[in-house]
Design a protein around this motif. Structure first.
Motif, PDB file in Angstrom:
ATOM      1  N   ASP A  61       1.085  -1.965   0.148  1.00  0.00           N
ATOM      2  CA  ASP A  61       0.075   0.178  -0.264  1.00  0.00           C
ATOM      3  C   ASP A  61       1.058   1.452   0.055  1.00  0.00           C
ATOM      4  O   ASP A  61       1.767   1.433   1.553  1.00  0.00           O
ATOM      5  N   THR A 144     -13.201  -1.319   0.468  1.00  0.00           N
ATOM      6  CA  THR A 144     -12.319   0.384   0.360  1.00  0.00           C
ATOM      7  C   THR A 144     -10.941  -0.508   1.578  1.00  0.00           C
ATOM      8  O   THR A 144      -9.562  -0.544   1.301  1.00  0.00           O
ATOM      9  N   PHE A 145     -11.897  -1.136   2.775  1.00  0.00           N
ATOM     10  CA  PHE A 145     -11.325  -0.951   4.262  1.00  0.00           C
ATOM     11  C   PHE A 145      -9.933  -2.521   4.117  1.00  0.00           C
ATOM     12  O   PHE A 145      -8.718  -2.629   4.073  1.00  0.00           O
ATOM     13  N   SER A 147      -9.436  -4.038   1.115  1.00  0.00           N
ATOM     14  CA  SER A 147      -8.613  -4.305  -0.053  1.00  0.00           C
ATOM     15  C   SER A 147      -7.190  -3.471   1.352  1.00  0.00           C
ATOM     16  O   SER A 147      -6.087  -3.947   0.016  1.00  0.00           O
ATOM     17  N   LYS A 148      -7.062  -2.472   1.222  1.00  0.00           N
ATOM     18  CA  LYS A 148      -5.779  -1.979   2.175  1.00  0.00           C
ATOM     19  C   LYS A 148      -4.962  -2.673   2.675  1.00  0.00           C
ATOM     20  O   LYS A 148      -4.028  -2.898   2.557  1.00  0.00           O
ATOM     21  N   TYR A 149      -5.971  -3.989   3.483  1.00  0.00           N
ATOM     22  CA  TYR A 149      -5.163  -4.921   4.018  1.00  0.00           C
ATOM     23  C   TYR A 149      -5.322  -6.161   3.859  1.00  0.00           C
ATOM     24  O   TYR A 149      -5.116  -7.081   4.096  1.00  0.00           O
ATOM     25  N   HIS A 150      -5.383  -6.397   2.534  1.00  0.00           N
ATOM     26  CA  HIS A 150      -5.299  -7.892   1.566  1.00  0.00           C
ATOM     27  C   HIS A 150      -6.647  -9.261   2.321  1.00  0.00           C
ATOM     28  O   HIS A 150      -5.947  -9.897   2.251  1.00  0.00           O
TER      29      HIS A 150
END
Length: 277
Positions: A61, A144-145, A147-150
């Motif tokens: 990220d 979104t949340f 996706s940021k932390y996979h």
């Protein structure tokens, strides 16, 4: 006769040895291959900071990359934000596991599923009150949340955006052992309650959402209703709209009039369907 000096030490080549990199020490703090993160442990005045090295290559990220290498001081506000995000993560992951267990048949009792789901939905709604504006709508904030932390939590995002358990939003045929007249009476009463509330200017989400849920619940109990029953679809559409709003949000005048209009139309169509049985 003096002895010749010993040969200078030469490090062995690493690329020819299969295990050459196993015991290589990590790069020092500040080196190009590592970044330093400050972590605080403990509480109060006795809080101690520990340093952790993280490989830059393992961070994807861009926002996180920009923050790595910076010493972070956790004041009360930062600690509060971190706790909110931790609770957000825990609730979303719990809902995702619950949905997958229900879909996979791990939960055979619909009542057990509904009870657990109805515990998580209001907790999530309450938590959203303390989150930034861009994290208010679960249809966009959860993907979104995650996706940021996979991570993946598509089922949780869908359930929180709908705002009711799957057994309520989809229906399930109702209970044929209970007299149909009782469920019809419950549905009519639920319609009247919501319409009267809107006429009395009770337009806050936390006031209207549970009453609207009662309409969908009552209609789902009527076993003979067709799956694509249009009056129920109209109410479910508004239920999804309310679920995307915060508890303190209110319907404006145009929304209130439209909601009331749709409810009256849905109620009339439901009554007409009863007469045609």
């Amino acid at each position: 006769m003096s002895r010749p000096p010993p040969p200078a030490y030469q490090a062995p080549a690493a690329h020819n040895s299969p295990g050459a990199n196993q015991h290589r020490p990590p790069p020092p703090y500040g080196a190009p291959g590592a970044v330093t993160i400050a972590r605080h442990q403990g509480g109060g005045m006795g809080m101690e900071a520990t340093m952790t090295r993280v490989k830059v290559s393992s961070v994807r990220d861009a926002g996180v990359m920009a923050q790595l290498g910076q010493e972070v001081s956790l004041d009360d506000s930062s600690r509060h934000d971190m706790e909110l995000l931790a609770n957000y993560y825990a609730i979303v992951r719990s809902m995702e596991r619950l949905e997958k267990a229900y879909i996979g048949g791990g939960i055979s009792d619909d009542k057990v599923y509904e009870q657990e789901c109805q515990k998580l939905i209001p907790r999530f709604a309450t938590l959203r009150e303390g989150l930034p504006e861009d994290m208010q709508d679960p249809r966009t904030s959860i993907p979104t949340f995650m996706s940021k932390y996979h991570l993946q939590a598509n089922f949780a995002a869908n359930r929180f955006s709908i705002g009711v358990p799957a057994t309520v939003s989809v229906g399930g045929g109702g209970d044929s052992s209970t007299p149909k007249a009782l469920h019809v009476a419950e549905a009519v009463q639920a319609y009247i309650t919501v319409m009267d509330s809107l006429r009395l200017n009770m337009c806050a989400t936390d006031q209207i959402h549970p009453l609207t849920t009662d309409i969908v619940n009552a209609l789902n109990k009527i076993a003979v209703l067709p799956p694509d029953f249009e009056p129920r679809a109209k109410v479910k559409k508004w239920l999804q709209t309310l679920s995307a709003m915060r508890a303190t949000d209110e319907l404006d005048e145009d929304q209130t009039r439209q909601f009331l209009f749709d409810l009256e139309a849905s109620h009339q169509e439901f009554v007409q369907w009863l007469h045609n049985l």
